[in-house]
Design a protein around this motif. Structure first.
Motif, PDB file in Angstrom:
ATOM      1  N   GLU A 149       3.279  -8.532 -10.914  1.00 52.65           N
ATOM      2  CA  GLU A 149       4.416  -8.326 -12.618  1.00 52.65           C
ATOM      3  C   GLU A 149       4.991  -9.423 -12.625  1.00 52.65           C
ATOM      4  O   GLU A 149       5.093 -10.699 -11.140  1.00 52.65           O
ATOM      5  CB  GLU A 149       5.068  -6.924 -12.051  1.00 52.65           C
ATOM      6  CG  GLU A 149       4.781  -5.633 -11.967  1.00 52.65           C
ATOM      7  CD  GLU A 149       4.117  -5.099 -13.245  1.00 52.65           C
ATOM      8  OE1 GLU A 149       4.677  -5.970 -14.118  1.00 52.65           O
ATOM      9  OE2 GLU A 149       3.426  -3.892 -13.278  1.00 52.65           O
ATOM     10  N   SER A 150       5.770  -9.541 -13.753  1.00 51.49           N
ATOM     11  CA  SER A 150       6.092 -11.091 -13.777  1.00 51.49           C
ATOM     12  C   SER A 150       8.112 -10.577 -12.731  1.00 51.49           C
ATOM     13  O   SER A 150       8.405  -9.750 -12.793  1.00 51.49           O
ATOM     14  CB  SER A 150       6.915 -11.084 -15.381  1.00 51.49           C
ATOM     15  OG  SER A 150       7.771  -9.716 -15.821  1.00 51.49           O
ATOM     16  N   LYS A 151       8.095 -12.168 -12.858  1.00 55.66           N
ATOM     17  CA  LYS A 151       9.466 -12.421 -12.316  1.00 55.66           C
ATOM     18  C   LYS A 151      10.802 -11.261 -12.210  1.00 55.66           C
ATOM     19  O   LYS A 151      11.681 -10.934 -11.719  1.00 55.66           O
ATOM     20  CB  LYS A 151      10.078 -13.783 -11.568  1.00 55.66           C
ATOM     21  CG  LYS A 151       9.106 -14.429 -10.664  1.00 55.66           C
ATOM     22  CD  LYS A 151       9.029 -15.630 -10.803  1.00 55.66           C
ATOM     23  CE  LYS A 151       7.841 -16.016  -9.941  1.00 55.66           C
ATOM     24  NZ  LYS A 151       8.472 -17.474  -9.091  1.00 55.66           N
ATOM     25  N   ASP A 152      10.473 -11.290 -14.056  1.00 54.19           N
ATOM     26  CA  ASP A 152      12.057 -10.921 -13.874  1.00 54.19           C
ATOM     27  C   ASP A 152      11.797  -9.276 -14.275  1.00 54.19           C
ATOM     28  O   ASP A 152      13.293  -8.767 -14.401  1.00 54.19           O
ATOM     29  CB  ASP A 152      11.797 -11.231 -15.981  1.00 54.19           C
ATOM     30  CG  ASP A 152      12.001 -12.724 -16.749  1.00 54.19           C
ATOM     31  OD1 ASP A 152      12.764 -13.120 -15.383  1.00 54.19           O
ATOM     32  OD2 ASP A 152      12.268 -13.183 -17.172  1.00 54.19           O
ATOM     33  N   LYS A 153      11.263  -8.994 -14.061  1.00 55.83           N
ATOM     34  CA  LYS A 153      10.617  -7.307 -14.261  1.00 55.83           C
ATOM     35  C   LYS A 153      10.862  -7.376 -12.975  1.00 55.83           C
ATOM     36  O   LYS A 153      10.971  -5.805 -12.457  1.00 55.83           O
ATOM     37  CB  LYS A 153       8.747  -6.825 -14.312  1.00 55.83           C
ATOM     38  CG  LYS A 153       8.692  -5.695 -14.365  1.00 55.83           C
ATOM     39  CD  LYS A 153       7.684  -4.674 -15.232  1.00 55.83           C
ATOM     40  CE  LYS A 153       7.576  -3.731 -15.314  1.00 55.83           C
ATOM     41  NZ  LYS A 153       6.411  -2.785 -15.201  1.00 55.83           N
ATOM     42  N   LEU A 154       9.898  -7.947 -11.895  1.00 56.59           N
ATOM     43  CA  LEU A 154      10.430  -7.148 -10.532  1.00 56.59           C
ATOM     44  C   LEU A 154      12.401  -7.416 -10.074  1.00 56.59           C
ATOM     45  O   LEU A 154      12.839  -6.800  -9.114  1.00 56.59           O
ATOM     46  CB  LEU A 154       9.916  -8.296  -9.330  1.00 56.59           C
ATOM     47  CG  LEU A 154      10.092  -7.888  -8.261  1.00 56.59           C
ATOM     48  CD1 LEU A 154      10.099  -6.796  -7.566  1.00 56.59           C
ATOM     49  CD2 LEU A 154       9.625  -8.647  -7.273  1.00 56.59           C
ATOM     50  N   LYS A 155      12.782  -8.519 -11.005  1.00 55.69           N
ATOM     51  CA  LYS A 155      13.961  -8.913 -10.931  1.00 55.69           C
ATOM     52  C   LYS A 155      15.073  -7.575 -10.965  1.00 55.69           C
ATOM     53  O   LYS A 155      15.964  -7.416 -10.685  1.00 55.69           O
ATOM     54  CB  LYS A 155      14.553 -10.263 -11.288  1.00 55.69           C
ATOM     55  CG  LYS A 155      16.090 -10.624 -10.888  1.00 55.69           C
ATOM     56  CD  LYS A 155      16.692 -11.908 -12.261  1.00 55.69           C
ATOM     57  CE  LYS A 155      17.928 -12.739 -11.830  1.00 55.69           C
ATOM     58  NZ  LYS A 155      17.680 -13.563 -12.192  1.00 55.69           N
ATOM     59  N   ASN A 156      15.146  -7.640 -12.338  1.00 58.31           N
ATOM     60  CA  ASN A 156      15.824  -6.586 -12.798  1.00 58.31           C
ATOM     61  C   ASN A 156      15.434  -5.115 -12.052  1.00 58.31           C
ATOM     62  O   ASN A 156      16.829  -4.141 -12.126  1.00 58.31           O
ATOM     63  CB  ASN A 156      15.055  -6.282 -14.233  1.00 58.31           C
ATOM     64  CG  ASN A 156      15.023  -6.980 -15.447  1.00 58.31           C
ATOM     65  OD1 ASN A 156      16.613  -7.513 -15.140  1.00 58.31           O
ATOM     66  ND2 ASN A 156      14.871  -7.801 -16.829  1.00 58.31           N
ATOM     67  N   TYR A 157      14.504  -4.586 -12.046  1.00 55.15           N
ATOM     68  CA  TYR A 157      14.126  -3.899 -10.840  1.00 55.15           C
ATOM     69  C   TYR A 157      14.667  -3.480  -9.237  1.00 55.15           C
ATOM     70  O   TYR A 157      15.235  -2.815  -8.974  1.00 55.15           O
ATOM     71  CB  TYR A 157      12.458  -3.728 -10.337  1.00 55.15           C
ATOM     72  CG  TYR A 157      12.504  -2.137  -9.559  1.00 55.15           C
ATOM     73  CD1 TYR A 157      12.394  -1.074  -9.658  1.00 55.15           C
ATOM     74  CD2 TYR A 157      12.130  -2.514  -8.195  1.00 55.15           C
ATOM     75  CE1 TYR A 157      12.085   0.098  -9.075  1.00 55.15           C
ATOM     76  CE2 TYR A 157      11.556  -2.047  -7.364  1.00 55.15           C
ATOM     77  CZ  TYR A 157      11.461  -0.393  -7.685  1.00 55.15           C
ATOM     78  OH  TYR A 157      11.198   0.602  -6.860  1.00 55.15           O
ATOM     79  N   LEU A 158      14.776  -5.045  -8.847  1.00 60.17           N
ATOM     80  CA  LEU A 158      15.598  -4.761  -7.551  1.00 60.17           C
ATOM     81  C   LEU A 158      17.130  -4.586  -7.469  1.00 60.17           C
ATOM     82  O   LEU A 158      18.095  -4.776  -7.129  1.00 60.17           O
ATOM     83  CB  LEU A 158      15.185  -6.087  -6.771  1.00 60.17           C
ATOM     84  CG  LEU A 158      13.713  -6.126  -5.730  1.00 60.17           C
ATOM     85  CD1 LEU A 158      13.859  -7.522  -5.893  1.00 60.17           C
ATOM     86  CD2 LEU A 158      13.873  -5.102  -5.330  1.00 60.17           C
ATOM     87  N   LEU A 159      17.193  -5.636  -9.275  1.00 63.70           N
ATOM     88  CA  LEU A 159      18.824  -5.675  -9.276  1.00 63.70           C
ATOM     89  C   LEU A 159      19.302  -4.015  -9.690  1.00 63.70           C
ATOM     90  O   LEU A 159      20.375  -3.460  -9.571  1.00 63.70           O
ATOM     91  CB  LEU A 159      19.037  -6.304 -10.794  1.00 63.70           C
ATOM     92  CG  LEU A 159      19.162  -7.878 -10.672  1.00 63.70           C
ATOM     93  CD1 LEU A 159      19.066  -8.908 -12.109  1.00 63.70           C
ATOM     94  CD2 LEU A 159      20.067  -8.280  -9.094  1.00 63.70           C
ATOM     95  N   ASN A 160      18.801  -3.414 -10.781  1.00 60.27           N
ATOM     96  CA  ASN A 160      18.990  -1.817 -10.659  1.00 60.27           C
ATOM     97  C   ASN A 160      18.438  -0.865  -9.429  1.00 60.27           C
ATOM     98  O   ASN A 160      20.017  -0.142  -9.102  1.00 60.27           O
ATOM     99  CB  ASN A 160      18.130  -1.020 -11.598  1.00 60.27           C
ATOM    100  CG  ASN A 160      18.189  -1.069 -12.705  1.00 60.27           C
ATOM    101  OD1 ASN A 160      19.145  -1.760 -13.221  1.00 60.27           O
ATOM    102  ND2 ASN A 160      16.791  -1.367 -13.478  1.00 60.27           N
TER     103      ASN A 160
END
Length: 327
Positions: free
Chosen positions: A172-183
């Protein structure tokens, strides 16, 4: 209780008729009169209350029987008191009756004062006990709130980490993973730091983060949040929606094959109150089985306001709707 009432009735009857036979000892008769009055009031209050309850809730035959018994008892008491009064007038002089009434009033005054002091003392002790119980209940609910916070618990955290690993494996894209972990980070921070009460806006922000995380785990549903501007600043118990949303996902949406939808809305109910609705189109149920989470929600709502309540509406294959009324 019936045995005690029966014995009390025997004593009451014996004392009442003994007043006809005793010599004219005014003080003794006065004391017995007071005893009879207090026992009569207490006895008839209990019996009449029980009879009225039976008349109100019983069958037609029972209503007729208890009504007849009630009327007969009232007439019997009236007859006894009238004859007793006539007997005293015929037997005793006016001076003796005056002395008797004065003695009754003096003894009655002492009894009223004594009972008044005892009542106020017991009332104060009861209020203190209720206050202590309320404080204990608040402490228990605070403890339950801490438990509820930890309900964003290890298995939730483990599942979230497992999903993050799966996202990496799926490239998956880094942005999607980053947003997920930030959530996840923000959700855990908000839940751990949550006060006992906060605004609707904060509650809905946490609900949105929670639902976004769960969408990665259960990818067959979407959600909508609808909240009126007037509701945003209203104060409600924190984390009050999390157990309800979790139930919608685990017991509703996850049980169906087609796409699910969870709708969370809030609108004003009157000048002070609001109503929050959590609705899903999941499996539904014939009746709601309340687990620990919903039980805590109900207890916290009751502590927040006596007028607050929780309502459930669920139908098989149509979904479930939970409404929270807060005032």
């Amino acid at each position: 209780m019936r045995v005690i009432l029966f014995l009390q009735l025997i004593v009451l009857t014996t004392l009442t008729y003994s007043m006809y036979l005793l010599p004219s000892n005014v003080y003794l008769i006065s004391v017995l009169s007071i005893f009879v009055i207090f026992n009569t009031v207490g006895l008839f209050y209990y019996v009449f209350r029980m009879w009225f309850s039976n008349i109100k809730n019983g069958k037609n035959s029972a209503k007729i029987l208890y009504t007849i018994a009630l009327v007969f008892s009232a007439l019997s008491v009236a007859y006894l008191l009238i004859n007793l009064f006539k007997f005293w007038i015929e037997r005793y002089s006016q001076d003796v009756l005056t002395l008797f009434l004065n003695t009754v009033l003096i003894i009655l005054s002492f009894l009223v004062v004594s009972f008044g002091i005892a009542y106020l003392t017991l009332k104060r002790e009861l209020e203190n006990q209720l206050f202590e119980n309320e404080k204990l209940r608040e402490k228990q609910l605070i403890f339950k709130l801490e438990s509820l916070k930890s309900k964003l618990n290890p298995h939730f955290l483990f599942n979230s980490i497992a999903i993050a690993i799966s996202m990496i494996d799926l490239d998956e894209s880094k942005d999607k993973l980053k947003n997920y972990l930030l959530n996840i980070t923000e959700l855990l921070r908000m839940s751990i730091d949550a006060p006992e009460v906060w605004s609707v806006k904060e509650e809905f922000e946490l609900a949105s983060k929670y639902l976004n995380i769960q969408k990665e785990r259960f990818n067959n549903f979407d959600f909508k949040i609808i909240v009126s501007e007037a509701c945003l600043s209203k104060q409600i118990p924190s984390l009050i929606l999390q157990p309800i949303i979790e139930n919608s996902i685990l017991h509703g949406i996850s049980k169906i094959k087609e796409d699910g939808l969870i709708t969370i809305s809030c609108e004003t109910l009157n000048d002070q109150g609001i109503v929050i609705e959590v609705k899903d189109n999941g499996k539904g149920a014939e009746r709601i089985s309340k687990g620990t989470g919903l039980t805590i929600v109900e207890e916290r709502l009751n502590l927040f306001s006596k007028k607050s309540k929780l309502e459930y509406l669920s139908k098989i294959n149509e979904g479930t709707c939970v409404k929270l009324y807060l005032e």
